[in-house]
Design a protein around this motif. Structure first.
Motif, PDB file in Angstrom:
ATOM      1  N   GLU A   1     -33.164  16.720  -1.899  1.00 58.17           N
ATOM      2  CA  GLU A   1     -32.854  16.504  -0.483  1.00 58.17           C
ATOM      3  C   GLU A   1     -33.954  17.061   0.407  1.00 58.17           C
ATOM      4  OE1 GLU A   1     -28.019  16.418  -0.140  1.00 58.17           O
ATOM      5  OE2 GLU A   1     -28.997  18.326   0.211  1.00 58.17           O
ATOM      6  N   VAL A   2     -34.178  16.344   1.498  1.00 60.08           N
ATOM      7  CA  VAL A   2     -35.034  16.826   2.583  1.00 60.08           C
ATOM      8  C   VAL A   2     -34.124  16.936   3.799  1.00 60.08           C
ATOM      9  CG1 VAL A   2     -36.997  16.344   4.088  1.00 60.08           C
ATOM     10  CG2 VAL A   2     -37.115  15.745   1.647  1.00 60.08           C
ATOM     11  N   ILE A   3     -34.165  18.094   4.434  1.00 60.08           N
ATOM     12  CA  ILE A   3     -33.326  18.342   5.604  1.00 60.08           C
ATOM     13  C   ILE A   3     -34.229  18.745   6.758  1.00 60.08           C
ATOM     14  CG2 ILE A   3     -31.450  19.730   6.548  1.00 60.08           C
ATOM     15  CD1 ILE A   3     -30.826  20.401   3.521  1.00 60.08           C
ATOM     16  N   PHE A   4     -34.167  17.998   7.846  1.00 60.11           N
ATOM     17  CA  PHE A   4     -34.858  18.377   9.075  1.00 60.11           C
ATOM     18  C   PHE A   4     -33.855  19.092   9.954  1.00 60.11           C
ATOM     19  CE2 PHE A   4     -38.592  16.084   8.079  1.00 60.11           C
ATOM     20  CZ  PHE A   4     -39.563  16.487   8.987  1.00 60.11           C
ATOM     21  N   ILE A   5     -34.219  20.273  10.439  1.00 60.66           N
ATOM     22  CA  ILE A   5     -33.357  21.001  11.365  1.00 60.66           C
ATOM     23  C   ILE A   5     -34.101  21.273  12.662  1.00 60.66           C
ATOM     24  CG2 ILE A   5     -31.983  22.064   9.528  1.00 60.66           C
ATOM     25  CD1 ILE A   5     -33.479  24.731  10.171  1.00 60.66           C
ATOM     26  N   SER A   6     -33.317  21.465  13.705  1.00 65.02           N
ATOM     27  CA  SER A   6     -33.837  21.809  15.018  1.00 65.02           C
ATOM     28  C   SER A   6     -32.723  22.480  15.798  1.00 65.02           C
ATOM     29  CB  SER A   6     -34.307  20.556  15.745  1.00 65.02           C
ATOM     30  OG  SER A   6     -34.731  20.869  17.065  1.00 65.02           O
ATOM     31  N   TYR A   7     -33.084  23.040  16.942  1.00 66.28           N
ATOM     32  CA  TYR A   7     -32.066  23.618  17.817  1.00 66.28           C
ATOM     33  C   TYR A   7     -31.226  22.528  18.483  1.00 66.28           C
ATOM     34  CZ  TYR A   7     -33.958  22.319  22.335  1.00 66.28           C
ATOM     35  OH  TYR A   7     -34.329  21.608  23.435  1.00 66.28           O
ATOM     36  N   ASN A   8     -31.720  21.278  18.482  1.00 62.77           N
ATOM     37  CA  ASN A   8     -30.965  20.171  19.081  1.00 62.77           C
ATOM     38  C   ASN A   8     -29.604  20.040  18.408  1.00 62.77           C
ATOM     39  OD1 ASN A   8     -34.077  18.865  19.038  1.00 62.77           O
ATOM     40  ND2 ASN A   8     -32.963  18.691  20.963  1.00 62.77           N
ATOM     41  N   ASP A   9     -28.629  19.484  19.141  1.00 67.55           N
ATOM     42  CA  ASP A   9     -27.300  19.324  18.545  1.00 67.55           C
ATOM     43  C   ASP A   9     -27.312  18.199  17.502  1.00 67.55           C
ATOM     44  OD1 ASP A   9     -26.729  16.791  19.817  1.00 67.55           O
ATOM     45  OD2 ASP A   9     -26.009  17.857  21.584  1.00 67.55           O
ATOM     46  N   ALA A  10     -26.214  18.113  16.757  1.00 62.55           N
ATOM     47  CA  ALA A  10     -26.119  17.158  15.649  1.00 62.55           C
ATOM     48  C   ALA A  10     -26.263  15.711  16.105  1.00 62.55           C
ATOM     49  CB  ALA A  10     -24.789  17.352  14.923  1.00 62.55           C
ATOM     50  N   TRP A  11     -25.798  15.386  17.316  1.00 63.82           N
ATOM     51  CA  TRP A  11     -25.894  14.006  17.808  1.00 63.82           C
ATOM     52  C   TRP A  11     -27.339  13.630  18.114  1.00 63.82           C
ATOM     53  CZ3 TRP A  11     -21.763  17.055  19.732  1.00 63.82           C
ATOM     54  CH2 TRP A  11     -20.516  16.705  19.210  1.00 63.82           C
ATOM     55  N   VAL A  12     -28.084  14.526  18.701  1.00 62.68           N
ATOM     56  CA  VAL A  12     -29.500  14.258  18.982  1.00 62.68           C
ATOM     57  C   VAL A  12     -30.268  14.115  17.674  1.00 62.68           C
ATOM     58  CG1 VAL A  12     -31.625  15.216  19.965  1.00 62.68           C
ATOM     59  CG2 VAL A  12     -29.485  15.351  21.256  1.00 62.68           C
ATOM     60  N   MET A  13     -29.976  14.998  16.725  1.00 58.79           N
ATOM     61  CA  MET A  13     -30.660  14.920  15.437  1.00 58.79           C
ATOM     62  C   MET A  13     -30.317  13.605  14.727  1.00 58.79           C
ATOM     63  SD  MET A  13     -32.653  17.467  15.337  1.00 58.79           S
ATOM     64  CE  MET A  13     -33.185  17.558  13.622  1.00 58.79           C
ATOM     65  N   SER A  14     -29.076  13.184  14.796  1.00 58.89           N
ATOM     66  CA  SER A  14     -28.661  11.920  14.200  1.00 58.89           C
ATOM     67  C   SER A  14     -29.410  10.754  14.846  1.00 58.89           C
ATOM     68  CB  SER A  14     -27.152  11.741  14.364  1.00 58.89           C
ATOM     69  OG  SER A  14     -26.751  10.468  13.931  1.00 58.89           O
ATOM     70  N   ALA A  15     -29.484  10.761  16.155  1.00 50.72           N
ATOM     71  CA  ALA A  15     -30.192   9.696  16.879  1.00 50.72           C
ATOM     72  C   ALA A  15     -31.669   9.684  16.507  1.00 50.72           C
ATOM     73  CB  ALA A  15     -30.020   9.875  18.390  1.00 50.72           C
ATOM     74  N   TRP A  16     -32.244  10.865  16.307  1.00 51.18           N
ATOM     75  CA  TRP A  16     -33.660  10.952  15.932  1.00 51.18           C
ATOM     76  C   TRP A  16     -33.878  10.296  14.571  1.00 51.18           C
ATOM     77  CZ3 TRP A  16     -36.733  15.735  14.041  1.00 51.18           C
ATOM     78  CH2 TRP A  16     -38.105  15.519  14.193  1.00 51.18           C
ATOM     79  N   GLY A  17     -33.012  10.578  13.633  1.00 55.56           N
ATOM     80  CA  GLY A  17     -33.130   9.938  12.322  1.00 55.56           C
ATOM     81  C   GLY A  17     -33.012   8.426  12.429  1.00 55.56           C
ATOM     82  N   LYS A  18     -32.018   7.956  13.175  1.00 49.56           N
ATOM     83  CA  LYS A  18     -31.816   6.510  13.344  1.00 49.56           C
ATOM     84  C   LYS A  18     -33.003   5.864  14.044  1.00 49.56           C
ATOM     85  CE  LYS A  18     -26.841   7.092  13.863  1.00 49.56           C
ATOM     86  NZ  LYS A  18     -25.737   6.958  14.835  1.00 49.56           N
ATOM     87  N   ALA A  19     -33.546   6.536  15.062  1.00 48.30           N
ATOM     88  CA  ALA A  19     -34.690   5.994  15.798  1.00 48.30           C
ATOM     89  C   ALA A  19     -35.915   5.826  14.891  1.00 48.30           C
ATOM     90  CB  ALA A  19     -35.030   6.891  16.987  1.00 48.30           C
ATOM     91  N   ASN A  20     -35.951   6.604  13.821  1.00 46.89           N
ATOM     92  CA  ASN A  20     -37.056   6.530  12.869  1.00 46.89           C
ATOM     93  C   ASN A  20     -36.718   5.666  11.657  1.00 46.89           C
ATOM     94  OD1 ASN A  20     -39.496   8.255  13.619  1.00 46.89           O
ATOM     95  ND2 ASN A  20     -37.758   9.509  14.234  1.00 46.89           N
ATOM     96  N   GLY A  21     -35.580   4.962  11.715  1.00 49.89           N
ATOM     97  CA  GLY A  21     -35.213   4.050  10.641  1.00 49.89           C
ATOM     98  C   GLY A  21     -34.704   4.734   9.388  1.00 49.89           C
ATOM     99  N   VAL A  22     -34.335   6.003   9.487  1.00 53.44           N
ATOM    100  CA  VAL A  22     -33.833   6.742   8.331  1.00 53.44           C
ATOM    101  C   VAL A  22     -32.333   6.484   8.211  1.00 53.44           C
ATOM    102  CG1 VAL A  22     -33.540   9.027   7.312  1.00 53.44           C
ATOM    103  CG2 VAL A  22     -35.640   8.483   8.566  1.00 53.44           C
ATOM    104  N   LYS A  23     -31.916   6.057   7.036  1.00 52.08           N
ATOM    105  CA  LYS A  23     -30.514   5.692   6.825  1.00 52.08           C
ATOM    106  C   LYS A  23     -29.897   6.576   5.750  1.00 52.08           C
ATOM    107  CE  LYS A  23     -31.346   1.054   8.377  1.00 52.08           C
ATOM    108  NZ  LYS A  23     -31.568  -0.328   8.038  1.00 52.08           N
ATOM    109  N   GLY A  24     -29.977   7.879   5.952  1.00 53.24           N
ATOM    110  CA  GLY A  24     -29.366   8.813   5.025  1.00 53.24           C
ATOM    111  C   GLY A  24     -30.302   9.392   3.984  1.00 53.24           C
ATOM    112  N   GLU A  25     -31.529   8.910   3.900  1.00 52.85           N
ATOM    113  CA  GLU A  25     -32.470   9.418   2.897  1.00 52.85           C
ATOM    114  C   GLU A  25     -32.930  10.834   3.222  1.00 52.85           C
ATOM    115  OE1 GLU A  25     -33.095   4.988   3.611  1.00 52.85           O
ATOM    116  OE2 GLU A  25     -33.162   6.754   4.872  1.00 52.85           O
ATOM    117  N   ILE A  26     -32.897  11.190   4.483  1.00 53.45           N
ATOM    118  CA  ILE A  26     -33.223  12.534   4.965  1.00 53.45           C
ATOM    119  C   ILE A  26     -32.043  12.964   5.825  1.00 53.45           C
ATOM    120  CG2 ILE A  26     -34.759  13.900   6.455  1.00 53.45           C
ATOM    121  CD1 ILE A  26     -37.021  11.945   5.698  1.00 53.45           C
ATOM    122  N   ILE A  27     -31.641  14.219   5.710  1.00 53.57           N
ATOM    123  CA  ILE A  27     -30.567  14.746   6.552  1.00 53.57           C
ATOM    124  C   ILE A  27     -31.193  15.309   7.820  1.00 53.57           C
ATOM    125  CG2 ILE A  27     -28.788  16.532   6.752  1.00 53.57           C
ATOM    126  CD1 ILE A  27     -28.342  16.225   3.722  1.00 53.57           C
TER     127      ILE A  27
END
Length: 165
Positions: free
Chosen positions: A83-109
């Motif tokens: 697993e690869v996990i990206f973390i930030s101080y941003n909330d879970a919704w912003v982080m989720s949107a960031w993954g989606k905006a980059n075309g990530v569909k669950g391959e990275i948390i």
């Protein structure tokens, strides 16, 4: 706790919050429901890379840091990373949107260090934000842990982590 180093056990009680990818909520604007990711438990059974960034959608984080991990995810997987996990101080919704905006569909948390308790415990913050760092954990043991000394991705970028695998 202080900064982690190679040979340390990954600490107990570390959790992040994330919105699991779901095709029905694949739109960047879909919210989803955040759940806990028990990092302390998960890393005991896997080889995991935790990458911390100061903020989703910020220039270096977006243009350099996350792109490198997305591009070289097959190499990380081939080297045994579960697993690869990206973390930030941003909330879970912003982080989720960031993954989606980059075309990530669950391959990275994409998860939140909500309120920065983990990063703060390491002393790895930038004011109220998480600092830029990478930690490689192999079945509960820290193999690599480095915080960026400057505004770069020299020690936390994908190439630095791949060199430790």
């Amino acid at each position: 706790m202080s900064a982690l180093k190679a040979g340390d056990d990954f600490p107990e009680g570390v959790t992040f919050t994330y919105v699991p990818y779901n095709p029905e909520q694949g739109s960047v604007t879909a919210c989803g429901i955040p759940i806990k990711y028990d990092a302390s438990k998960e890393v005991k059974e896997k080889k995991v890379v935790i990458v911390s960034v100061p903020g989703a959608f910020t220039p270096t984080c977006q243009n350099t840091h996350v792109q490198g991990y997305i591009e070289k995810l097959p190499e990380l997987k081939a080297a045994g990373v579960d697993e690869v996990i990206f973390i930030s101080y941003n909330d879970a919704w912003v982080m989720s949107a960031w993954g989606k905006a980059n075309g990530v569909k669950g391959e990275i948390i994409f998860a939140s260090d909500d309120g920065t308790p983990f990063s703060t415990s390491l002393g790895w913050t930038l004011g109220a934000r998480t600092a830029r760092y990478a930690i490689l954990v192999d079945h509960g043991k820290v193999v690599y842990a480095e915080k960026e000394p400057a505004k770069d991705v020299g020690v936390s970028g994908v190439d630095a982590v791949l060199a430790k695998l």
